[in-house]
Design a protein around this motif. Structure first.
Motif, short mmCIF file in Angstrom:
data_model
loop_
_atom_site.label_atom_id
_atom_site.label_comp_id
_atom_site.label_asym_id
_atom_site.label_seq_id
_atom_site.Cartn_x
_atom_site.Cartn_y
_atom_site.Cartn_z
N LEU A 96 0.81 -1.23 0.00
CA LEU A 96 0.00 0.00 0.00
C LEU A 96 0.84 1.27 0.00
O LEU A 96 0.32 2.36 -0.22
CB LEU A 96 -0.93 0.01 1.22
CG LEU A 96 -1.98 -1.09 1.29
CD1 LEU A 96 -2.73 -1.02 2.62
CD2 LEU A 96 -2.95 -0.99 0.12
N LYS A 97 2.14 1.13 0.32
CA LYS A 97 3.06 2.26 0.42
C LYS A 97 2.61 3.27 1.48
O LYS A 97 2.64 4.48 1.27
CB LYS A 97 3.25 2.94 -0.93
CG LYS A 97 3.89 2.03 -1.96
CD LYS A 97 4.04 2.68 -3.31
CE LYS A 97 4.70 1.83 -4.33
NZ LYS A 97 4.38 0.45 -4.41
N LEU A 98 2.21 2.72 2.64
CA LEU A 98 1.85 3.55 3.78
C LEU A 98 1.93 2.74 5.06
O LEU A 98 2.00 1.52 5.03
CB LEU A 98 0.44 4.14 3.61
CG LEU A 98 -0.73 3.21 3.31
CD1 LEU A 98 -1.22 2.48 4.53
CD2 LEU A 98 -1.87 4.03 2.74
N LYS A 99 1.96 3.43 6.19
CA LYS A 99 2.05 2.78 7.50
C LYS A 99 0.65 2.49 8.04
O LYS A 99 -0.28 3.28 7.84
CB LYS A 99 2.78 3.68 8.49
CG LYS A 99 4.28 3.71 8.29
CD LYS A 99 4.85 2.35 8.40
CE LYS A 99 6.20 2.31 9.05
NZ LYS A 99 6.69 0.93 9.11
N ILE A 100 0.51 1.39 8.71
CA ILE A 100 -0.74 1.02 9.37
C ILE A 100 -0.53 1.24 10.87
O ILE A 100 0.28 0.56 11.50
CB ILE A 100 -1.12 -0.45 9.09
CG1 ILE A 100 -1.33 -0.65 7.59
CG2 ILE A 100 -2.36 -0.84 9.88
CD1 ILE A 100 -1.54 -2.08 7.16
N PRO A 101 -1.26 2.21 11.45
CA PRO A 101 -1.06 2.49 12.88
C PRO A 101 -1.49 1.32 13.76
O PRO A 101 -2.44 0.60 13.42
CB PRO A 101 -1.96 3.70 13.14
CG PRO A 101 -2.49 4.14 11.84
CD PRO A 101 -2.25 3.07 10.84
N GLN A 102 -0.81 1.17 14.89
CA GLN A 102 -1.16 0.12 15.85
C GLN A 102 -2.61 0.27 16.25
O GLN A 102 -3.08 1.36 16.57
CB GLN A 102 -0.26 0.21 17.07
CG GLN A 102 -0.56 -0.85 18.10
CD GLN A 102 0.26 -0.70 19.36
OE1 GLN A 102 1.26 0.00 19.39
NE2 GLN A 102 -0.15 -1.38 20.41
N GLY A 103 -3.35 -0.82 16.23
CA GLY A 103 -4.75 -0.85 16.63
C GLY A 103 -5.74 -0.52 15.53
O GLY A 103 -6.92 -0.80 15.66
N CYS A 104 -5.28 0.06 14.43
CA CYS A 104 -6.19 0.49 13.36
C CYS A 104 -6.95 -0.69 12.75
O CYS A 104 -8.08 -0.52 12.30
CB CYS A 104 -5.41 1.23 12.28
SG CYS A 104 -6.47 2.08 11.09
N LEU A 105 -6.36 -1.87 12.76
CA LEU A 105 -7.02 -3.05 12.20
C LEU A 105 -7.81 -3.82 13.25
O LEU A 105 -8.24 -4.94 13.03
CB LEU A 105 -5.99 -3.96 11.52
CG LEU A 105 -5.14 -3.30 10.42
CD1 LEU A 105 -4.20 -4.32 9.80
CD2 LEU A 105 -6.03 -2.68 9.36
N LEU A 106 -8.02 -3.17 14.41
CA LEU A 106 -8.77 -3.74 15.53
C LEU A 106 -8.19 -5.05 16.05
O LEU A 106 -8.89 -5.88 16.63
CB LEU A 106 -10.25 -3.90 15.18
CG LEU A 106 -10.99 -2.60 14.86
CD1 LEU A 106 -12.42 -2.89 14.42
CD2 LEU A 106 -10.97 -1.66 16.06
N GLU A 107 -6.88 -5.22 15.87
CA GLU A 107 -6.20 -6.40 16.39
C GLU A 107 -6.01 -6.26 17.90
O GLU A 107 -5.93 -5.14 18.42
CB GLU A 107 -4.85 -6.59 15.71
CG GLU A 107 -3.74 -5.66 16.17
CD GLU A 107 -3.76 -4.25 15.58
OE1 GLU A 107 -2.86 -3.45 15.93
OE2 GLU A 107 -4.66 -3.94 14.77
N ASN A 108 -5.90 -7.40 18.58
CA ASN A 108 -5.56 -7.40 19.99
C ASN A 108 -4.07 -7.62 20.21
O ASN A 108 -3.50 -7.07 21.15
CB ASN A 108 -6.33 -8.48 20.75
CG ASN A 108 -7.82 -8.27 20.70
OD1 ASN A 108 -8.55 -9.13 20.21
ND2 ASN A 108 -8.31 -7.13 21.17
N ILE A 109 -3.47 -8.44 19.34
CA ILE A 109 -2.07 -8.83 19.52
C ILE A 109 -1.36 -8.76 18.18
O ILE A 109 -1.92 -9.16 17.15
CB ILE A 109 -1.96 -10.29 20.02
CG1 ILE A 109 -2.89 -10.56 21.19
CG2 ILE A 109 -0.52 -10.64 20.38
CD1 ILE A 109 -3.09 -12.04 21.48
#
Length: 196
Positions: free
Chosen positions: A88-101
Motif C-alpha cells: 500500500l506504500k503507507l504505514k498502518i497504525p497500531q490498533g487500526c485493524l482492531l487487532e488485539n495482539i
C-alpha cells in the motif's frame, strides 16, 4: 518406524504490541475466558454478522442469530503487516485493524490451522505462572470495517478496497481463550499444532 510427536513445538514468536478496541494498550492485557478484558469483541456469545457469510450460507442461521463467540481475540503477524504496508506504500497504525495482539517471528502466521495453540510465556518470575493460552478458530479475512478505518486515518479515498486486496491471506487469525491469563509485550509465543 518412529513418528514425530503430535504435540511438537512448531514455531516460536514474540509479542510486539497489544491493543484494546483499536487503542494501543499498556505493556500487558488480561485475557479472561471471554477474551481480552474490556474489548468490545469479548464475550461468550455474539451475533452473526456480515463477516459470517459462510456460516449463514451452510445452515439455517441468519445474520443476527446468537452463536458461540469464536472471535474473542484477533492476532496479526508483524511481518505480514509489513508486507501489506509495502504493497500500500503507507504505514498502518497500531490498533487500526482492531487487532488485539501483534506477533513477530512465526512464518505463515495467517495460515495456522484451527485448534493450533498459542502458549504465552514470560521471563518475568512474577508473571510466569499466569500466562494465557489461546486457540485458533480460523483465518481472519480482510474486511471493509477496518479498511474504512485505515482509509479515514490516511484520508485516502479508495484505500479500503486497496487494503482488502493487499491483505488477502495476511489478515491474521481469530480464536478463543483456552486458559485465562496475562499477555505482555515481549512475551514468547510457543506454537503447538492442531489437535488431531
Amino acid at each position: 518406524m518412529t513418528s514425530k510427536s503430535k504435540n511438537e513445538l512448531m514455531a516460536t514468536g514474540k509479542v510486539t504490541s497489544l491493543s484494546i478496541n483499536g487503542k494501543p494498550s499498556r505493556w500487558y492485557v488480561t485475557f479472561t475466558l471471554d477474551g481480552p478484558y474490556t474489548d468490545s469483541h469479548s464475550g461468550l456469545v455474539r451475533k452473526l454478522s456480515d463477516h459470517d457469510g459462510v456460516y449463514t450460507k451452510t445452515s439455517h442461521m441468519k445474520k443476527g442469530a446468537k452463536v458461540f463467540n469464536w472471535r474473542s481475540w484477533t492476532a496479526l503477524s508483524l511481518e505480514e503487516i509489513e508486507e501489506i504496508e509495502s504493497s500500500l506504500k503507507l504505514k498502518i497504525p497500531q490498533g487500526c485493524l482492531l487487532e488485539n495482539i501483534v506477533i513477530s517471528g512465526i512464518p505463515n502466521f495467517s495460515k495456522l490451522k484451527p485448534t493450533t495453540r498459542l502458549v504465552f510465556q514470560s521471563n518475568d518470575n512474577f508473571l510466569k505462572d499466569n500466562r494465557a493460552v489461546l486457540a485458533v478458530w480460523e483465518e481472519y479475512g480482510p474486511c471493509g470495517t477496518v479498511g474504512k478505518r485505515l482509509e479515514e486515518h490516511h484520508k485516502k479515498p479508495g484505500l479500503k478496497t486497496d487494503f482488502i486486496a493487499a491483505a488477502q491471506n495476511k489478515r491474521g487469525l481469530m480464536g478463543i481463550v483456552l486458559y485465562a491469563g496475562i499477555i505482555a509485550i515481549g512475551d514468547s509465543v510457543l506454537v503447538y499444532p492442531p489437535v488431531e
